[in-house]
Design an enzyme around this catalytic site. Structure first.
Site, PDB file in Angstrom:
ATOM      1  N   PRO A  11       0.794  -1.226   0.000  1.00 37.53           N
ATOM      2  CG  PRO A  11      -0.118  -1.110   2.121  1.00 37.53           C
ATOM      3  CD  PRO A  11       0.570  -2.059   1.178  1.00 37.53           C
ATOM      4  CG  ASN A  12      -0.127   4.262   1.552  1.00 33.48           C
ATOM      5  OD1 ASN A  12      -1.119   4.901   1.184  1.00 33.48           O
ATOM      6  ND2 ASN A  12      -0.098   3.582   2.702  1.00 33.48           N
ATOM      7  NE  ARG A  19       4.214   6.611   1.793  1.00 32.77           N
ATOM      8  CZ  ARG A  19       4.434   5.352   2.166  1.00 32.77           C
ATOM      9  NH1 ARG A  19       4.825   4.452   1.270  1.00 32.77           N
ATOM     10  NH2 ARG A  19       4.261   4.998   3.420  1.00 32.77           N
ATOM     11  CE1 TYR A  24       7.583   6.933   2.986  1.00 29.22           C
ATOM     12  CE2 TYR A  24       8.893   4.958   2.677  1.00 29.22           C
ATOM     13  CZ  TYR A  24       8.000   5.685   3.417  1.00 29.22           C
ATOM     14  OH  TYR A  24       7.477   5.158   4.581  1.00 29.22           O
ATOM     15  CG  ASN A  73       8.347  -2.055  -0.065  1.00 30.50           C
ATOM     16  OD1 ASN A  73       7.823  -2.180   1.039  1.00 30.50           O
ATOM     17  ND2 ASN A  73       8.926  -0.934  -0.455  1.00 30.50           N
ATOM     18  CB  ALA A  76       1.659  -0.182   6.213  1.00 33.83           C
ATOM     19  CD  GLU A  97      11.363  -7.830   5.283  1.00 34.78           C
ATOM     20  OE1 GLU A  97      11.828  -8.904   5.730  1.00 34.78           O
ATOM     21  OE2 GLU A  97      10.901  -6.948   6.027  1.00 34.78           O
ATOM     22  CG  HIS A  99      11.487  -2.608   4.130  1.00 30.49           C
ATOM     23  ND1 HIS A  99      10.115  -2.651   4.135  1.00 30.49           N
ATOM     24  CD2 HIS A  99      11.903  -3.767   4.701  1.00 30.49           C
ATOM     25  CE1 HIS A  99       9.716  -3.765   4.716  1.00 30.49           C
ATOM     26  NE2 HIS A  99      10.778  -4.467   5.059  1.00 30.49           N
ATOM     27  CB  ILE A 100      12.181   2.822  -0.163  1.00 28.66           C
ATOM     28  CG1 ILE A 100      11.550   2.199  -1.424  1.00 28.66           C
ATOM     29  CG2 ILE A 100      12.824   4.163  -0.457  1.00 28.66           C
ATOM     30  CD1 ILE A 100      10.349   2.968  -1.955  1.00 28.66           C
ATOM     31  NE  ARG A 106      10.493   5.321   8.433  1.00 34.28           N
ATOM     32  CZ  ARG A 106       9.487   5.225   7.554  1.00 34.28           C
ATOM     33  NH1 ARG A 106       9.556   4.346   6.556  1.00 34.28           N
ATOM     34  NH2 ARG A 106       8.423   5.980   7.683  1.00 34.28           N
TER      35      ARG A 106
HETATM   36  C1  DHK Z   1       7.314   1.543   2.793  1.00 38.22           C
HETATM   37  C2  DHK Z   1       6.185   1.880   3.474  1.00 38.22           C
HETATM   38  O1  DHK Z   1       5.076   2.238   2.842  1.00 38.22           O
HETATM   39  C3  DHK Z   1       6.173   1.947   4.932  1.00 38.22           C
HETATM   40  O2  DHK Z   1       4.921   1.567   5.496  1.00 38.22           O
HETATM   41  C4  DHK Z   1       7.270   1.104   5.518  1.00 38.22           C
HETATM   42  C5  DHK Z   1       8.488   0.986   3.452  1.00 38.22           C
HETATM   43  C6  DHK Z   1       8.584   1.403   4.859  1.00 38.22           C
HETATM   44  C7  DHK Z   1       9.757   1.296   2.669  1.00 38.22           C
HETATM   45  O3  DHK Z   1      10.733   1.816   3.249  1.00 38.22           O
HETATM   46  O4  DHK Z   1       9.749   0.965   1.470  1.00 38.22           O
HETATM   47  O5  DHK Z   1       7.344   1.294   6.842  1.00 38.22           O
END
Ligand code: DHK
Length: 147
Positions: A11-12, A19, A24, A73, A76, A97, A99-100, A106
């Site tokens: 999501p997102n 964003r 990010y 990725n 959340a 796995e 994560h950006i 964090r």
């Molecule tokens: C991306 C998200 O949307 C967050 O909810 C994670 C992750 C971090 C990222 O770093 O790609 O906490």
């Protein structure tokens, strides 16, 4: 390698580019997809994003039936979804796995990943560049398994 690498985004992440760019970056998801396809070379690749948990699970099932590796990725859902964890447990190939951000630098809510319980490897904090790194690593892991 004929089965595709699945790159699955939660999501997102469709909002990347605008964003929270301080976290990010400014690279869009479309640009990230292009980076992944360049890194994949002649290897087939499925690149997906959804804000719906069930869709991510359905894509993991698709990968179980026909994929060679998963780069995920979960965004959340990383920290909340036992359903995604249970689906990934069924996947026979490498799971990376991604994560950006460096989630461990964090807030504490980002420190406990369900996915890390099954991931082959974790890439966090490389920004958008982590995606092609993950795809390359997936290719290497699959080739190692084939020999
Ligand atoms: C991306 C998200 O949307 C967050 O909810 C994670 C992750 C971090 C990222 O770093 O790609 O906490």
């Amino acid at each position: 390698m004929t089965k595709p690498i699945y790159v699955i985004n939660g999501p997102n992440l469709s909002r990347l580019g605008t964003r929270e760019p301080h976290l990010y970056g400014s690279t869009t998801l479309a640009e990230i997809e292009a980076m992944c396809r360049a890194a994949a070379g002649d290897a087939p690749l499925e690149f997906r994003q959804s804000n719906r948990e069930y869709e991510l699970i359905d894509w993991i099932h698709e990968a179980i039936d026909g994929g060679c590796a998963i780069v995920i990725n979960p965004a959340a859902f990383t920290f909340t979804s036992m359903a995604i964890l249970d689906a990934l447990k069924m996947f026979p190939g490498p799971v990376i796995e991604l994560h950006i951000t460096n989630i461990h630098r964090r807030e504490p809510i980002y420190h406990r990943s369900f996915v890390s319980l099954v991931a082959t490897a974790i890439i966090a904090g490389l920004g958008a560049e982590g995606y092609p790194v993950a795809v390359q690593a997936a290719r290497t892991l699959v080739k190692q398994l084939e020999h």
